[in-house]
Write a protein that holds these residues in place. Structure first.
Motif, PDB file in Angstrom:
ATOM      1  N   VAL A 120       0.857  -1.192   0.000  1.00 35.36           N
ATOM      2  CA  VAL A 120       0.000   0.000   0.000  1.00 35.36           C
ATOM      3  C   VAL A 120       0.894   1.243   0.000  1.00 35.36           C
ATOM      4  N   PRO A 121       0.857   2.080  -1.065  1.00 37.09           N
ATOM      5  CA  PRO A 121       1.708   3.265  -1.138  1.00 37.09           C
ATOM      6  C   PRO A 121       1.152   4.432  -0.317  1.00 37.09           C
ATOM      7  N   ALA A 122       0.984   4.218   0.988  1.00 37.09           N
ATOM      8  CA  ALA A 122       0.356   5.212   1.864  1.00 37.09           C
ATOM      9  C   ALA A 122       1.179   6.496   1.908  1.00 37.09           C
ATOM     10  N   GLN A 123       0.470   7.615   2.031  1.00 39.86           N
ATOM     11  CA  GLN A 123       1.093   8.929   2.096  1.00 39.86           C
ATOM     12  C   GLN A 123       0.547   9.701   3.293  1.00 39.86           C
ATOM     13  N   ARG A 124       1.317  10.686   3.747  1.00 37.68           N
ATOM     14  CA  ARG A 124       0.855  11.536   4.840  1.00 37.68           C
ATOM     15  C   ARG A 124      -0.388  12.300   4.432  1.00 37.68           C
ATOM     16  N   GLY A 125      -1.268  12.535   5.422  1.00 34.00           N
ATOM     17  CA  GLY A 125      -2.482  13.312   5.184  1.00 34.00           C
ATOM     18  C   GLY A 125      -3.719  12.448   5.316  1.00 34.00           C
ATOM     19  N   GLU A 126      -4.880  13.079   5.109  1.00 32.12           N
ATOM     20  CA  GLU A 126      -6.146  12.360   5.216  1.00 32.12           C
ATOM     21  C   GLU A 126      -7.211  13.077   4.406  1.00 32.12           C
ATOM     22  N   PRO A 127      -8.252  12.375   3.988  1.00 30.20           N
ATOM     23  CA  PRO A 127      -9.350  13.012   3.267  1.00 30.20           C
ATOM     24  C   PRO A 127     -10.119  13.948   4.196  1.00 30.20           C
ATOM     25  N   PRO A 128     -10.889  14.883   3.629  1.00 30.80           N
ATOM     26  CA  PRO A 128     -11.749  15.722   4.459  1.00 30.80           C
ATOM     27  C   PRO A 128     -12.782  14.899   5.212  1.00 30.80           C
ATOM     28  N   ARG A 129     -13.149  15.357   6.388  1.00 29.67           N
ATOM     29  CA  ARG A 129     -14.188  14.754   7.218  1.00 29.67           C
ATOM     30  C   ARG A 129     -13.885  13.290   7.538  1.00 29.67           C
ATOM     31  N   SER A 130     -12.621  13.040   7.911  1.00 24.28           N
ATOM     32  CA  SER A 130     -12.198  11.693   8.287  1.00 24.28           C
ATOM     33  C   SER A 130     -12.540  11.407   9.745  1.00 24.28           C
ATOM     34  N   PHE A 131     -12.515  10.127  10.114  1.00 30.39           N
ATOM     35  CA  PHE A 131     -12.654   9.766  11.517  1.00 30.39           C
ATOM     36  C   PHE A 131     -11.406  10.219  12.275  1.00 30.39           C
ATOM     37  N   LEU A 138      -2.185   8.734   7.875  1.00 22.94           N
ATOM     38  CA  LEU A 138      -1.721   8.147   6.624  1.00 22.94           C
ATOM     39  C   LEU A 138      -2.932   7.741   5.800  1.00 22.94           C
ATOM     40  N   GLN A 139      -2.848   7.957   4.496  1.00 23.87           N
ATOM     41  CA  GLN A 139      -3.989   7.691   3.642  1.00 23.87           C
ATOM     42  C   GLN A 139      -3.547   7.069   2.319  1.00 23.87           C
ATOM     43  N   TRP A 140      -4.463   6.370   1.738  1.00 23.74           N
ATOM     44  CA  TRP A 140      -4.376   5.946   0.341  1.00 23.74           C
ATOM     45  C   TRP A 140      -5.768   5.503  -0.061  1.00 23.74           C
ATOM     46  N   LYS A 141      -6.456   6.371  -0.820  1.00 21.22           N
ATOM     47  CA  LYS A 141      -7.849   6.156  -1.189  1.00 21.22           C
ATOM     48  C   LYS A 141      -8.707   5.976   0.060  1.00 21.22           C
ATOM     49  N   GLY A 142      -8.446   6.802   1.053  1.00 21.96           N
ATOM     50  CA  GLY A 142      -9.141   6.772   2.326  1.00 21.96           C
ATOM     51  C   GLY A 142      -8.149   6.768   3.465  1.00 21.96           C
ATOM     52  N   LYS A 143      -8.582   7.178   4.641  1.00 20.40           N
ATOM     53  CA  LYS A 143      -7.697   7.193   5.796  1.00 20.40           C
ATOM     54  C   LYS A 143      -7.413   5.772   6.251  1.00 20.40           C
ATOM     55  N   ASP A 186     -17.432  11.730   6.676  1.00 21.79           N
ATOM     56  CA  ASP A 186     -17.762  11.219   5.352  1.00 21.79           C
ATOM     57  C   ASP A 186     -17.483   9.720   5.343  1.00 21.79           C
ATOM     58  N   LEU A 187     -18.507   8.906   5.094  1.00 25.13           N
ATOM     59  CA  LEU A 187     -18.327   7.458   5.086  1.00 25.13           C
ATOM     60  C   LEU A 187     -17.233   7.025   4.119  1.00 25.13           C
ATOM     61  N   ASP A 188     -17.136   7.695   2.974  1.00 23.61           N
ATOM     62  CA  ASP A 188     -16.159   7.301   1.960  1.00 23.61           C
ATOM     63  C   ASP A 188     -14.729   7.649   2.339  1.00 23.61           C
ATOM     64  N   SER A 189     -14.551   8.388   3.433  1.00 27.87           N
ATOM     65  CA  SER A 189     -13.197   8.754   3.842  1.00 27.87           C
ATOM     66  C   SER A 189     -12.461   7.610   4.530  1.00 27.87           C
ATOM     67  N   VAL A 190     -13.184   6.545   4.915  1.00 24.88           N
ATOM     68  CA  VAL A 190     -12.559   5.424   5.608  1.00 24.88           C
ATOM     69  C   VAL A 190     -11.899   4.508   4.581  1.00 24.88           C
ATOM     70  N   GLY A 191     -10.604   4.336   4.721  1.00 23.66           N
ATOM     71  CA  GLY A 191      -9.877   3.417   3.861  1.00 23.66           C
ATOM     72  C   GLY A 191      -9.520   2.151   4.607  1.00 23.66           C
ATOM     73  N   SER A 192      -8.824   1.250   3.932  1.00 20.94           N
ATOM     74  CA  SER A 192      -8.296   0.050   4.571  1.00 20.94           C
ATOM     75  C   SER A 192      -7.262  -0.576   3.656  1.00 20.94           C
ATOM     76  N   ILE A 193      -6.449  -1.437   4.225  1.00 21.99           N
ATOM     77  CA  ILE A 193      -5.477  -2.163   3.416  1.00 21.99           C
ATOM     78  C   ILE A 193      -6.198  -3.031   2.392  1.00 21.99           C
ATOM     79  N   ALA A 194      -7.260  -3.693   2.821  1.00 19.57           N
ATOM     80  CA  ALA A 194      -8.010  -4.556   1.911  1.00 19.57           C
ATOM     81  C   ALA A 194      -8.648  -3.767   0.774  1.00 19.57           C
ATOM     82  N   LYS A 195      -9.127  -2.569   1.070  1.00 22.69           N
ATOM     83  CA  LYS A 195      -9.829  -1.741   0.090  1.00 22.69           C
ATOM     84  C   LYS A 195      -8.950  -1.410  -1.107  1.00 22.69           C
TER      85      LYS A 195
END
Length: 247
Positions: A120-131, A138-143, A186-195
């Motif tokens: 997972v090429p995770a990067q610093r930061g997070e989407p708006p309205r994250s948990f 750290l984020q990649w297509k979600g926190k 925002d529900l879509d802000s939640v990421g995961s390794i599996a996702k």
């Protein structure tokens, strides 16, 4: 370096295991690492507990099958499904007023490198309205992860959470909880390794993060047994907390 593995039988005792790590590092000067999968729960932060509808939020958690607990470190509510990974490292301190940013940066980099090893090429930061929003995520297509810090005389605890899978279940339980707490989410802000197609085996995630947190230190492994009993910390021994951020 002490390395603690496994989880205790109950949520309460499991939390005390990590609290005891901080106290013992302050007393002995020996750092410690713990990476594990906590019990299924929603952990609320101190700001959550002051919200007008906090009791409603806790009732929502129970209705969704998550036991509500309160924690003394970190920001807003975080959900653990049973496969969600938590990590913690305690560090001896000579001066509790210095080094906070460096400890955050070191932990964030170590967890980021663990993500890279897991594909997972995770990067610093997070989407708006994250948990549990914060500066060290750290984020990649979600926190994917957040980091918090707790400091007392003699030691610091740097800890956080990694979403391995179950991003949909986490989003579904946090959505009404954050609504009750009047916190944007925002529900879509939640990421995961599996996702994002990374290696989402919880055991491998634990092993990989542990290896990065231990680094070149010589580990002394201790198993946290299901029946572990931890001496409670008296009120006058509790830590002074500064700089809570993220999870």
């Amino acid at each position: 370096m002490r390395v603690l593995r496994g989880r205790a039988e109950t949520r309460e005792v499991d939390g005390e295991v990590t609290a005891a790590m901080l106290s013992e590092t302050a007393e002995t000067g020996e750092p410690a690492v713990r990476v594990w999968t906590p019990h299924r729960q929603v952990a609320f932060g101190r700001r959550d507990a002051r919200a007008e509808d906090f009791e409603v939020a806790k009732s929502v958690a129970r209705a969704c099958g998550f036991e509500p607990v309160e924690r003394s470190v970190g920001g807003r509510a975080v959900a653990y499904t049973g496969t969600t990974v938590a990590f913690a490292r305690t560090i001896p301190l000579e001066d509790m007023r210095t080094g906070m940013e460096a400890r955050y940066a070191e932990m964030t980099e170590a967890v980021q490198r663990a993500f890279w090893r897991l594909g997972v090429p995770a990067q610093r930061g997070e989407p708006p309205r994250s948990f549990c929003p914060g500066n060290y995520s750290l984020q990649w297509k979600g926190k994917l992860a957040g980091v918090a810090q707790r400091v007392r005389t003699g030691a610091a605890l740097v800890s956080g959470v990694v979403v391995v899978d179950d991003h949909g279940e986490i989003a579904d339980v946090l959505d009404p909880i954050y609504a009750a707490l009047d916190v944007p989410f925002d529900l879509d802000s939640v990421g995961s390794i599996a996702k994002v197609g990374g290696d989402a085996d919880p055991g491998l995630v634990v092993e990989t993060i542990e290896e990065l947190l231990v680094g070149d230190a010589e580990p002394t492994v201790e198993q946290v047994e299901a029946s572990t009993q931890v001496e409670r910390i008296d009120a006058d021994e509790r830590a002074e907390y500064v700089g809570d951020r993220d999870t």
